[in-house]
Design a protein around this motif. Structure first.
Motif, PDB file in Angstrom:
ATOM      1  N   GLY A   1      -8.633  -4.628   5.492  1.00 32.23           N
ATOM      2  CA  GLY A   1      -9.190  -4.020   6.696  1.00 32.23           C
ATOM      3  C   GLY A   1      -9.654  -5.045   7.719  1.00 32.23           C
ATOM      4  O   GLY A   1     -10.353  -5.997   7.375  1.00 32.23           O
TER       5      GLY A   1
ATOM      6  N   ASP B   1     -13.128  -3.264  16.189  1.00 31.03           N
ATOM      7  CA  ASP B   1     -12.241  -4.340  15.767  1.00 31.03           C
ATOM      8  C   ASP B   1     -13.068  -5.579  15.404  1.00 31.03           C
ATOM      9  O   ASP B   1     -13.893  -6.038  16.196  1.00 31.03           O
ATOM     10  CB  ASP B   1     -11.240  -4.665  16.876  1.00 31.03           C
ATOM     11  CG  ASP B   1     -10.260  -5.743  16.467  1.00 31.03           C
ATOM     12  OD1 ASP B   1     -10.577  -6.931  16.616  1.00 31.03           O
ATOM     13  OD2 ASP B   1      -9.161  -5.383  15.993  1.00 31.03           O
TER      14      ASP B   1
ATOM     15  N   TRP C   1      -0.736  -2.314  13.019  1.00 28.70           N
ATOM     16  CA  TRP C   1      -1.416  -1.063  13.325  1.00 28.70           C
ATOM     17  C   TRP C   1      -2.587  -1.272  14.277  1.00 28.70           C
ATOM     18  O   TRP C   1      -3.730  -0.870  14.022  1.00 28.70           O
ATOM     19  CB  TRP C   1      -1.881  -0.357  12.045  1.00 28.70           C
ATOM     20  CG  TRP C   1      -0.732  -0.100  11.118  1.00 28.70           C
ATOM     21  CD1 TRP C   1      -0.304  -0.896  10.102  1.00 28.70           C
ATOM     22  CD2 TRP C   1       0.175   1.008  11.181  1.00 28.70           C
ATOM     23  NE1 TRP C   1       0.810  -0.354   9.510  1.00 28.70           N
ATOM     24  CE2 TRP C   1       1.115   0.823  10.148  1.00 28.70           C
ATOM     25  CE3 TRP C   1       0.286   2.140  11.998  1.00 28.70           C
ATOM     26  CZ2 TRP C   1       2.156   1.713   9.919  1.00 28.70           C
ATOM     27  CZ3 TRP C   1       1.318   3.021  11.758  1.00 28.70           C
ATOM     28  CH2 TRP C   1       2.232   2.811  10.745  1.00 28.70           C
TER      29      TRP C   1
ATOM     30  N   LEU D   1     -13.147   3.474   5.168  1.00 29.63           N
ATOM     31  CA  LEU D   1     -12.241   4.423   4.512  1.00 29.63           C
ATOM     32  C   LEU D   1     -11.776   3.886   3.163  1.00 29.63           C
ATOM     33  O   LEU D   1     -11.682   4.623   2.182  1.00 29.63           O
ATOM     34  CB  LEU D   1     -11.034   4.705   5.416  1.00 29.63           C
ATOM     35  CG  LEU D   1     -11.316   5.554   6.659  1.00 29.63           C
ATOM     36  CD1 LEU D   1     -10.077   5.626   7.550  1.00 29.63           C
ATOM     37  CD2 LEU D   1     -11.739   6.966   6.255  1.00 29.63           C
ATOM     38  N   GLY D   2     -11.473   2.581   3.103  1.00 27.41           N
ATOM     39  CA  GLY D   2     -11.083   1.981   1.843  1.00 27.41           C
ATOM     40  C   GLY D   2     -12.194   2.059   0.814  1.00 27.41           C
ATOM     41  O   GLY D   2     -11.972   2.379  -0.360  1.00 27.41           O
TER      42      GLY D   2
ATOM     43  N   MET E   1     -11.472   1.142   8.938  1.00 27.84           N
ATOM     44  CA  MET E   1     -10.558   0.887   7.823  1.00 27.84           C
ATOM     45  C   MET E   1     -11.332   0.426   6.592  1.00 27.84           C
ATOM     46  O   MET E   1     -11.066   0.871   5.477  1.00 27.84           O
ATOM     47  CB  MET E   1      -9.525  -0.168   8.228  1.00 27.84           C
ATOM     48  CG  MET E   1      -8.491   0.296   9.220  1.00 27.84           C
ATOM     49  SD  MET E   1      -7.459   1.635   8.589  1.00 27.84           S
ATOM     50  CE  MET E   1      -6.534   0.783   7.323  1.00 27.84           C
TER      51      MET E   1
ATOM     52  N   GLU F   1       0.834  -1.207   0.000  1.00 22.46           N
ATOM     53  CA  GLU F   1       0.000   0.000   0.000  1.00 22.46           C
ATOM     54  C   GLU F   1       0.871   1.261   0.000  1.00 22.46           C
ATOM     55  O   GLU F   1       0.541   2.245  -0.675  1.00 22.46           O
ATOM     56  CB  GLU F   1      -0.924   0.002   1.219  1.00 22.46           C
ATOM     57  CG  GLU F   1      -2.110  -0.935   1.109  1.00 22.46           C
ATOM     58  CD  GLU F   1      -1.784  -2.383   1.486  1.00 22.46           C
ATOM     59  OE1 GLU F   1      -0.591  -2.672   1.709  1.00 22.46           O
ATOM     60  OE2 GLU F   1      -2.712  -3.195   1.547  1.00 22.46           O
TER      61      GLU F   1
ATOM     62  N   ASN G   1     -10.925  -3.694  10.663  1.00 22.94           N
ATOM     63  CA  ASN G   1     -11.566  -2.723  11.532  1.00 22.94           C
ATOM     64  C   ASN G   1     -12.654  -2.033  10.719  1.00 22.94           C
ATOM     65  O   ASN G   1     -12.473  -1.763   9.531  1.00 22.94           O
ATOM     66  CB  ASN G   1     -10.509  -1.721  12.022  1.00 22.94           C
ATOM     67  CG  ASN G   1     -11.068  -0.682  12.965  1.00 22.94           C
ATOM     68  OD1 ASN G   1     -11.756   0.234  12.543  1.00 22.94           O
ATOM     69  ND2 ASN G   1     -10.751  -0.807  14.244  1.00 22.94           N
TER      70      ASN G   1
ATOM     71  N   MET H   1      -5.725  -3.163  13.112  1.00 24.93           N
ATOM     72  CA  MET H   1      -6.617  -2.545  12.121  1.00 24.93           C
ATOM     73  C   MET H   1      -6.393  -3.112  10.728  1.00 24.93           C
ATOM     74  O   MET H   1      -7.258  -3.006   9.859  1.00 24.93           O
ATOM     75  CB  MET H   1      -6.411  -1.024  12.100  1.00 24.93           C
ATOM     76  CG  MET H   1      -6.976  -0.318  13.316  1.00 24.93           C
ATOM     77  SD  MET H   1      -7.183   1.453  13.064  1.00 24.93           S
ATOM     78  CE  MET H   1      -5.503   1.975  12.812  1.00 24.93           C
ATOM     79  N   VAL H   2      -5.229  -3.720  10.502  1.00 26.63           N
ATOM     80  CA  VAL H   2      -4.870  -4.249   9.191  1.00 26.63           C
ATOM     81  C   VAL H   2      -4.462  -5.707   9.343  1.00 26.63           C
ATOM     82  O   VAL H   2      -3.760  -6.063  10.300  1.00 26.63           O
ATOM     83  CB  VAL H   2      -3.704  -3.449   8.569  1.00 26.63           C
ATOM     84  CG1 VAL H   2      -3.267  -4.073   7.252  1.00 26.63           C
ATOM     85  CG2 VAL H   2      -4.108  -1.999   8.354  1.00 26.63           C
TER      86      VAL H   2
ATOM     87  N   ILE I   1      -7.177  -1.434   0.803  1.00 29.66           N
ATOM     88  CA  ILE I   1      -7.566  -1.163   2.193  1.00 29.66           C
ATOM     89  C   ILE I   1      -8.835  -1.945   2.538  1.00 29.66           C
ATOM     90  O   ILE I   1      -8.968  -2.483   3.641  1.00 29.66           O
ATOM     91  CB  ILE I   1      -7.763   0.354   2.405  1.00 29.66           C
ATOM     92  CG1 ILE I   1      -6.440   1.093   2.189  1.00 29.66           C
ATOM     93  CG2 ILE I   1      -8.292   0.635   3.815  1.00 29.66           C
ATOM     94  CD1 ILE I   1      -6.564   2.605   2.173  1.00 29.66           C
TER      95      ILE I   1
END
Length: 497
Positions: free
Chosen positions: A126, A189, A66, A134-135, A131, A13, A128, A69-70, A122
């Motif tokens: 993701g 999460d 992270w 947002l992706g 995430m 990414e 989360n 989250m990832v 993302i």
């Protein structure tokens, strides 16, 4: 303190983001009308990212970064690898079309495509709720701009507006559903949401209320009935190059997001969301196939075809859990068949629109089915590729579409549930109906008189990629075991983590 694992999880990414920014700056100094330097740099970036993701996937390792989250796992890495390759193929097909229609005045086609792909990455990785959202927003915002790339074309601008308005509503559905589940579980999460729901201490009504909105948002992104209304209009109104970009790689990201949310996070609610997916699948198969029969516009027909194809994916997703019992073999069989179906569908879609884009370069859009009349007399190669794709989508052996449908139907029948077996029979009947409009395209290409006698020409890179693309549809149908094993292994590793 950010550890090395966190950075390792997002190296692809990072490369994609940095290179998207670099390419945007480099393009300012490019004066070629075909944006050769920008194009080559974009393809090199995508090739590097695809190879890196392939190495990640082949290692079979799963690690989180992270603050969880990832997630980097085999399923996500393979899907990102395939999405990168799909984006490369899309841009190879799209460049001549875009150049002929003055869509390469700047490098927006390439930079926005990279940002859309970053959003897909993302979504796929993701772990989360935020995430994932947002992706999704990054991908869709880039897609809105791409649909309106021909600013002087009223139809394209109208399609972009429809896509934006309906997409915003769907994003609101998804975000509202996520907020309801967050309010009930106290966590964003996905792993913690799973544990909180599995504890049985949360009110079921609140969870199902949020789940309805989440499924509605996912159904919109996949183009499932009754959230399909944007798909035919956007497919028809968008420049054909952008139609391929929307109908190709994003389907991989939508599938991954569905797995992350429904399987990784909301599996204890499987009895509830399986019923919703069953309704969506029935509607998609019925409306998609019946509506496609009456279409004379090729892109619109392919849009309804996409809706019906997503119905098969939903059938695969809903057959993983039987009566609330999670059997590893059943789960692997169901979700791997759905993953196989999505990958092969994207492969076939790329070749289909590749031929449409090729014909559109002659000065007209080649959007009507009648525009394919006599294609075999003008170019047997491209008519053959198109015929292979149509037969594959119809599920005719020995092409890969047949094996993809067979794998999904087998997962339904293997469950032993009368409802799932009835769904399998229904899907077969709908496939028989759908074969009509696919075979109609073949009939027009091979038996109708050609409109023009001019031969079809294409740049060398387009001819090579299209030939390989069409050959893969046939080869993977003859020897599907390798890709099917890859999907099964990826699903097992992803769910084991």
């Amino acid at each position: 303190m950010i550890d090395n694992i966190s950075w390792l999880a997002i190296y692809p990414e990072i490369i994609l983001l940095v290179m998207a920014c670099v390419i945007a700056l480099v393009d300012l100094g490019v004066h070629s009308p075909r944006r050769t330097a920008t194009y080559v740099l974009t393809l090199l970036t995508l090739a590097v990212v695809a190879v890196l993701q392939g190495f990640y996937a082949a290692s079979g390792q799963t690690f989180y970064g992270w603050g969880n989250m990832v997630v980097s796992d085999a399923m996500g890495n393979w899907l990102k690898c395939f999405a990168s390759v799909a984006m490369m193929v899309t841009l190879v097909y799209a460049r001549p079309y875009a150049a002929d229609r003055d869509m390469l005045r700047g490098g927006e086609l390439f930079t926005l495509s990279l940002f859309a792909l970053l959003g897909m990455f993302i979504m796929i990785s993701g772990n989360n709720f935020l995430m994932l959202y947002l992706g999704l927003e990054l991908m869709t915002l880039a897609s809105y701009a791409l649909v309106a790339l021909r600013r002087d074309n009223e139809v394209a601008v109208e399609a972009a507006m429809k896509y934006f308005v309906l997409g915003a509503i769907a994003s609101g559905f998804l975000l509202y559903g996520m907020s309801m589940i967050y309010g009930a579980t106290g966590s964003l999460d996905i792993g913690q949401v799973f544990r909180a729901i599995n504890s049985g201490e949360i009110r079921h009504q609140v969870l199902v209320f949020g789940l309805v909105f989440v499924v509605a948002g996912l159904a919109f992104k996949m183009g499932a009935v009754p959230f399909h209304m944007w798909l035919p209009d956007v497919y028809q109104g968008a420049p054909t190059a952008v139609t391929l970009l929307i109908g190709g790689a994003p389907q991989l990201a939508a599938f991954a997001m569905t797995i992350r949310l429904l399987v990784d996070g909301l599996l204890p609610l499987a009895i509830d969301w399986q019923q919703m997916l069953a309704v969506l699948a029935i509607g998609s198969l019925l409306i998609g196939n019946l509506a496609a029969i009456g279409q004379s516009n090729l892109k619109r027909m392919l849009a309804y075809s996409t809706i019906s194809q997503m119905g098969f994916v939903l059938l695969g997703l809903l057959s993983g859990v039987v009566n609330g019992n999670v059997d590893p073999a059943t789960v692997e069989n169901a979700y791997s068949s759905a993953m196989f179906y999505v990958i092969t569908y994207v492969l076939t879609t790329l070749a289909t629109f590749g031929v449409v884009l090729l014909l559109a370069r002659e000065g007209f859009e080649s959007e009507e089915i009648s525009d394919l009349a006599g294609l075999n007399q003008r170019s047997p190669l491209y008519a053959g590729v198109m015929a292979i794709c149509m037969f594959s989508m119809a599920g005719i052996p020995p092409l890969v579409g047949f094996y993809a449908k067979l794998a999904v139907l087998q997962s339904l029948v293997a469950s032993g549930q009368s409802l799932y077996i009835a769904l399998a029979v229904f899907a077969v009947v709908m496939s028989l109906i759908g074969a009509f409009y696919y075979l109609r395209v073949v009939k027009v290409m091979y038996f109708d008189a050609p409109i023009t006698a001019t031969s079809v020409s294409a740049p060398l890179d387009v001819r090579m990629v299209l030939s390989v693309n069409g050959a893969l549809v046939l080869i993977l149908g003859l020897v599907p075991g390798g890709l099917m094993s890859l999907c099964a292994d990826a699903i097992v590793r992803a769910l084991a983590s």
